[in-house]
Design an enzyme around this catalytic site. Structure first.
Site, short mmCIF file in Angstrom:
data_model
loop_
_atom_site.label_atom_id
_atom_site.label_comp_id
_atom_site.label_asym_id
_atom_site.label_seq_id
_atom_site.Cartn_x
_atom_site.Cartn_y
_atom_site.Cartn_z
N LYS A 1 -16.44 -18.01 -11.12
CA LYS A 1 -15.41 -18.95 -10.68
C LYS A 1 -14.09 -18.22 -10.59
O LYS A 1 -13.43 -17.95 -11.58
CB LYS A 1 -15.29 -20.14 -11.62
CG LYS A 1 -14.32 -21.18 -11.08
CD LYS A 1 -14.43 -22.50 -11.80
CE LYS A 1 -13.66 -23.59 -11.09
NZ LYS A 1 -12.22 -23.39 -11.08
N GLU B 1 -7.49 7.60 7.76
CA GLU B 1 -8.25 7.60 9.02
C GLU B 1 -8.26 6.18 9.62
O GLU B 1 -8.04 5.99 10.81
CB GLU B 1 -9.68 8.09 8.75
CG GLU B 1 -10.67 7.94 9.89
CD GLU B 1 -10.38 8.85 11.07
OE1 GLU B 1 -9.41 9.64 11.00
OE2 GLU B 1 -11.12 8.76 12.08
N ASP C 1 -6.03 3.86 9.10
CA ASP C 1 -4.67 3.57 9.58
C ASP C 1 -4.41 4.25 10.93
O ASP C 1 -3.76 3.68 11.80
CB ASP C 1 -3.63 4.04 8.56
CG ASP C 1 -3.68 3.20 7.29
OD1 ASP C 1 -4.25 2.10 7.33
OD2 ASP C 1 -3.14 3.66 6.25
#
Ligand code: IVH
Length: 366
Positions: free
Chosen positions: A116, A36, A38
């Site tokens: 990190k 959808e 796209d």
């Protein structure tokens, strides 16, 4: 003149696409199937192609499109992009916490605890809410202008939402998920192109492409972890609160970020993240603790190239045990011989390892 319904539809499409992007990348809670998304994007691309006057620089249909560059420009970081001091064990972590307490003359410190990420640091400049520049860290003072590449990363909004400052530099990490990395290497292998050693190298190599079309095809992601310059804005004086603002403006922030108090909770956070490390979708090499109060950060200041108010508490590299099935000898183009171990496949650091070259005899003997 562009017909009114067309203008209306293009506005609607941009809003929908931006909203879906936010749900996907910031809230990690997709609201529509990929197909959808796209379909809407294809519709917007077609509209903007038929009516070029509709095009706005921050349109989600304009992420890629620029021609390849000959070279990257330079960007001077007005506020240097620093690195972090490291702690490798509990003692070093406690020394850090004690120094902070002594310098601030307080008994307990409130920290922002973050993961990190193993990616590469990036600076994003937003002027009047529009992404106008993306730059690598470089040597901390001067980086490369990678704006066109950064624009192709869907996790990075081209326009901020809500009540944002007129001028703000967002800092964070561009990275690749373990899955994205493994898919990319598979595709590289099929094409006979060079394989990347790890997600960090893959992310760095992808962002430093002169052709943004290549970057656009790479599965790059982004997490914000702080800010640089900003102007004329009353921002919170607490790091965690700033991260919350960034999320409200549409920038992805790690959901693992947490406010903690005191060294005991630092150890608990390190332990907790360590336990879920292997199951995270992306590679991390440690956790980061930052003094949460910005006034206290300022009192603490910097030493050499790192702030005294933050530390990276590292994990040991991920290790796994496997069996050597066979050892074969590879003959290189120059006739050099390299022994290669065929291994029982083992999943470590986000990749499945099946071979290991044994040229590094010293390490092999250990
Ligand atoms: S803060 C002054 N937070 O680690 C503070 N950095 O060694 C500087 N990194 O260049 C950065 N995750 O690329 C910060 N949650 C995080 C981070 C993070 C990864 C990287 C970043 C930085 C390097 C510092």
């Amino acid at each position: 003149m562009i017909p009114k319904p067309i203008v209306k539809r293009s506005v609607e499409l941009r809003e929908l696409i931006n909203q879906y992007n936010y749900r996907y990348y910031v809230l990690d809670d997709p609201s529509v199937p990929d197909a959808e998304y796209d379909r809407l994007l294809t519709e917007l691309v077609a509209l903007e192609k038929n009516y070029p006057e509709l095009v706005t620089p921050d349109s989600p249909a304009q992420r890629v499109g620029a021609k390849p560059l000959d070279a990257f420009g330079e960007v001077k970081h007005v506020i240097p992009m620093l690195s972090l001091a490291n702690a490798f064990n509990e003692d070093e972590m406690e020394v850090f916490d004690r120094r902070v307490r002594e310098r601030l003359n307080i008994d307990v410190v409130e920290y922002a605890a973050e993961t990190k990420l193993d990616g590469l640091a990036i600076s994003l400049l937003y002027e009047n809410g529009i992404l106008t520049r993306g730059a690598t860290r470089g040597d901390g003072t001067t980086g490369e202008d990678v704006t066109l590449n950064v624009r192709t990363i869907k996790a990075i909004p081209l326009r901020l939402m809500g009540n944002y400052p007129d001028f703000i530099e967002v800092r964070g990490e561009v990275y690749m998920s373990k899955q994205g990395f493994s898919d990319l290497n598979k595709a590289q292998k099929v094409k006979g192109e060079k394989l990347f050693a790890n997600p960090r190298n893959a992310a760095a190599g992808s962002l430093r492409q002169l052709d943004p079309h290549i970057t656009a095809q790479r599965p790059l992601l982004f997490f914000a972890h702080g800010i640089g310059q900003y102007e004329k804005a009353a921002l919170p004086g607490i790091h965690i609160e700033i991260l919350k603002k960034l999320r409200q403006w549409g920038l992805p922030v790690s959901p693992k970020t947490k406010k903690i108090t005191g060294i005991k909770q630092c150890h608990e956070y390190y332990q907790m993240i360590g336990e879920c490390r292997a199951s995270l979708a992306y590679q991390i090499d440690g956790v980061v603790f930052k003094v949460n109060d910005l006034a206290q950060q300022e009192l603490l200041g910097f030493v050499s190239r790192a702030p005294r108010w933050a530390i990276a508490y590292k994990y040991p590299p991920e290790e796994e045990i496997t069996k050597v099935i066979d050892i074969e000898v590879q003959v290189g183009r120059t006739g050099a011989l390299t022994p290669v171990a065929r291994l029982e496949p083992v999943f470590v650091g986000g990749v499945t390892v099946t071979n290991a070259t044994l040229h590094n005899e010293d390490e092999v003997r250990m």
